[in-house]
Design an enzyme around this catalytic site. Structure first.
Site, PDB file in Angstrom:
ATOM      1  CB  SER A 144      47.952  16.358  68.642  1.00  0.00           C
ATOM      2  OG  SER A 144      48.409  15.104  68.165  1.00  0.00           O
ATOM      3  CG  HIS A 145      46.587  13.801  64.691  1.00  0.00           C
ATOM      4  ND1 HIS A 145      47.770  13.806  65.368  1.00  0.00           N
ATOM      5  CD2 HIS A 145      46.862  14.310  63.465  1.00  0.00           C
ATOM      6  CE1 HIS A 145      48.728  14.291  64.577  1.00  0.00           C
ATOM      7  NE2 HIS A 145      48.208  14.595  63.423  1.00  0.00           N
TER       8      HIS A 145
ATOM      9  CG  HIS B  46      48.142  15.218  54.594  1.00  0.00           C
ATOM     10  ND1 HIS B  46      48.327  14.655  55.824  1.00  0.00           N
ATOM     11  CD2 HIS B  46      48.166  14.203  53.699  1.00  0.00           C
ATOM     12  CE1 HIS B  46      48.462  13.350  55.679  1.00  0.00           C
ATOM     13  NE2 HIS B  46      48.370  13.046  54.394  1.00  0.00           N
ATOM     14  CG  PHE B  47      43.657  17.001  59.554  1.00  0.00           C
ATOM     15  CD1 PHE B  47      43.497  16.553  60.868  1.00  0.00           C
ATOM     16  CD2 PHE B  47      42.780  16.548  58.589  1.00  0.00           C
ATOM     17  CE1 PHE B  47      42.480  15.674  61.189  1.00  0.00           C
ATOM     18  CE2 PHE B  47      41.776  15.675  58.910  1.00  0.00           C
ATOM     19  CZ  PHE B  47      41.614  15.239  60.206  1.00  0.00           C
TER      20      PHE B  47
ATOM     21  CG  PHE C 146      59.066   8.691  64.112  1.00  0.00           C
ATOM     22  CD1 PHE C 146      59.972   9.449  63.372  1.00  0.00           C
ATOM     23  CD2 PHE C 146      59.260   7.321  64.185  1.00  0.00           C
ATOM     24  CE1 PHE C 146      61.038   8.838  62.713  1.00  0.00           C
ATOM     25  CE2 PHE C 146      60.330   6.705  63.520  1.00  0.00           C
ATOM     26  CZ  PHE C 146      61.209   7.463  62.788  1.00  0.00           C
TER      27      PHE C 146
ATOM     28  NE  ARG D 113      55.446  26.026  63.548  1.00  0.00           N
ATOM     29  CZ  ARG D 113      56.454  26.882  63.579  1.00  0.00           C
ATOM     30  NH1 ARG D 113      57.694  26.449  63.676  1.00  0.00           N
ATOM     31  NH2 ARG D 113      56.235  28.171  63.500  1.00  0.00           N
TER      32      ARG D 113
ATOM     33  CG  ASP E   7      54.590  18.657  71.694  1.00  0.00           C
ATOM     34  OD1 ASP E   7      53.551  18.781  72.375  1.00  0.00           O
ATOM     35  OD2 ASP E   7      54.979  17.577  71.235  1.00  0.00           O
TER      36      ASP E   7
ATOM     37  CG  HIS F 254      74.893  13.486  60.124  1.00  0.00           C
ATOM     38  ND1 HIS F 254      75.438  13.174  61.351  1.00  0.00           N
ATOM     39  CD2 HIS F 254      75.166  12.428  59.319  1.00  0.00           C
ATOM     40  CE1 HIS F 254      76.026  11.989  61.278  1.00  0.00           C
ATOM     41  NE2 HIS F 254      75.879  11.520  60.061  1.00  0.00           N
ATOM     42  CE  LYS F 255      74.430   7.826  61.606  1.00  0.00           C
ATOM     43  NZ  LYS F 255      74.676   6.608  62.409  1.00  0.00           N
TER      44      LYS F 255
ATOM     45  NE  ARG G  82      55.098   1.109  76.642  1.00  0.00           N
ATOM     46  CZ  ARG G  82      54.106   1.201  77.532  1.00  0.00           C
ATOM     47  NH1 ARG G  82      54.365   1.506  78.775  1.00  0.00           N
ATOM     48  NH2 ARG G  82      52.861   1.018  77.179  1.00  0.00           N
TER      49      ARG G  82
END
Lengths: 341, 341
Positions: free
Chosen positions: B50-51, B123-124, B182, B189, B191, B232-233, B306
């Site tokens: 994706s990047h 920004h990408f 992450f 978005r 996805d 909420h966290k 992992r």
């Protein structure tokens, strides 16, 4: 003090006096007892019952820990223009925090960002009172600590991480600050114990048993491990907190703190990291940062979502007006502890 | 370049050359094109598709945004001994980051903690390449950005927050660093769009429709809002990222960035905050912080969990040895873009 049925109402000054006298009777000098009693009073005031008078018996247990240093005097180190370190000498974290606070704040205001490392402390307090000390001075703040290694990493089967709380605060002109303070475990350890006592099943996703299998049985969870909130993302975040509030500041991870406790089950001993930012320096731009943040808060509140800490601020207003109410059995338990003076 | 069936194999130098020539042909001067091409090459190398080259058509669209400044030259401000600001002038964030990096790193090494605010940038890029720049210098690092307000707060019914990524890195002696990166949204978005194209239902908890009701329909989710990870966290954490990477540094929130885009749907324009910590200064204690952190990593890995980024490092080793493989249709799409030179 007023009694009515199974509730007892206390003024905040009474809560403070009771907490301080119990801590002093347990062997804490006044200079250590007062900051701890202040935070217990604030917890009770905001109806964070787990950090209020409920904690006093645990504090007495911690003071009696063979590695707790009742004579500790915090030693503040002026490390660099942006870094302050304070060695709590294996007393409580709070006297160390108060000793280092003026230098920590002054540095944030001078260079824009500042870090405070509290080392070698016993830690029981919620982080939001510390965050509010900083927002009250117009600073943006983050605080983090490890705990004991009761929490399994995502994909794992046994404890390696702590409940690792993170707290954040943003000052708001003329209003209570935006503050959150949450454990990165799916649920607080104490809540697992409460479920066990009540014979209630846990929610799925909170814990695993000693074999690493998901469980909703509280007793099995206490023999196994808790899980983090938010799956692999929460687990990564919890690991970050271990590293920043542990090895980065040359203090213990949750694994090391569990070893250090040596089975006593006192409040964990470990470090704490606080970071303060001065928006006047970092936000010295053309944009009005209060207008920008208030628009965000409005966008959240206007759609019916709540900001964190709102319940605390509502409780605070009640307590300031009417004192705090605690259950009769808690009052009796606290009053049965030895008290000084 | 080698072709085999529906796959095309490219050397990393070829990926860089293609990316750079497309960016230059789109109107970017070399000094802006090269940092962007480097990050695209790194994304492709680590199989963060994706990047990688997949992003080139989007970059061309961003360069053509009426508010994108092709002539931007980053202006670095030496704000305080701990703070560096850089104004990207509404060009890409990456040339600004590279311009400010030496001063940002030097300050962390001198005073122990340092913050870099990148303002006014499109920004990408993923944040992990920036984190790895800092871990390679022995620094611990955090990076955060807002995005566009596609994400509803917990308990809400419409977008107010961005996908708001947070990335963190911890250097490890003689090994790849511990790095995570992450989005604080439940899912990326892109996805959601992929699920729409494939006609696949979303997982529960990812999104709500335009009326604020939970939905597993991707089209309804794109008209509604995404949710954060972790309830909420996660929502509180996303709000913290908005505030730190937006108003704190006098730059745009995700709400403001969406307004600024004015319906063009280019890469978001907003700020970025990076924080670097020098463990040599903060961890100048009696404890060996590498031994302590390695014990934690072992406790995670030894139980079969992992560490984040391991797949990326495995992909990197493959790419460095054998080049990268991309689908034929992506290669054809990229090669159909105008190229310079």
């Amino acid at each position: 003090m007023e009694q009515s049925g199974d509730r007892v109402t206390l003024g905040l000054d009474e809560v403070f006096a009771i907490a301080k006298s119990v801590l002093v009777a347990a062997g804490l000098p006044e200079r250590q007892a007062e900051p701890v009693a202040r935070v217990i009073t604030e917890g009770q005031r905001d109806e964070c019952h787990s950090h209020g008078l409920f904690r006093l018996p645990g504090c007495v247990q911690t003071i009696n820990h063979p590695r707790f240093n009742r004579a500790a005097v915090p030693v503040v180190e002026n490390t660099t223009p942006a870094v302050t370190k304070v060695d709590a000498g294996f007393g409580y974290s709070l006297p160390a925090l108060e000793a280092a606070m003026p230098l920590f704040v002054e540095k944030a205001r001078t260079v824009g960002i500042s870090v405070l490392a509290i080392n070698n402390c016993f830690h029981f307090s919620a982080l939001w009172p510390e965050i509010e000390m900083l927002t009250a001075k117009g600073l943006v703040a983050i605080a983090m600590t490890p705990s004991h290694s009761w929490v399994a990493p995502a994909g794992g089967s046994r404890g390696a991480l702590g409940t690792n709380p993170i707290a954040f605060g943003w000052p708001r002109a003329g209003q209570d600050p935006y503050v959150f303070d949450f454990a990165t475990s799916a649920i607080a350890r104490g809540d697992i114990s409460l479920h066990k006592m009540a014979g209630k099943p846990l929610q799925p996703g909170w814990a695993i048993d000693a074999d690493g299998n998901p469980t909703t049985d509280a007793a099995a969870a206490l023999d196994g491990a808790m899980l983090t909130f938010g799956g692999h993302k929460g687990s990564a975040l919890s690991t970050m907190i271990e590293l920043l509030a542990g090895p980065l500041i040359a203090d213990m991870t949750s694994l090391e703190s569990m070893d250090f406790d040596d089975g006593v089950k006192a409040a964990p001993a470990h470090g704490e990291i606080l970071i303060a930012f001065d928006p006047a320096i970092l936000g010295g731009g053309v944009r009005d940062n209060q207008a920008s943040s208030e628009r965000l808060f409005s966008a959240i509140v206007d759609q019916g979502a709540r900001l964190p800490s709102v319940r605390r601020y509502e409780a605070r207003a009640r307590s300031l007006a009417h004192g705090v109410q605690i259950p009769r059995h808690l009052y009796d338990q606290v009053m049965s502890l030895p008290r000084a003076g």
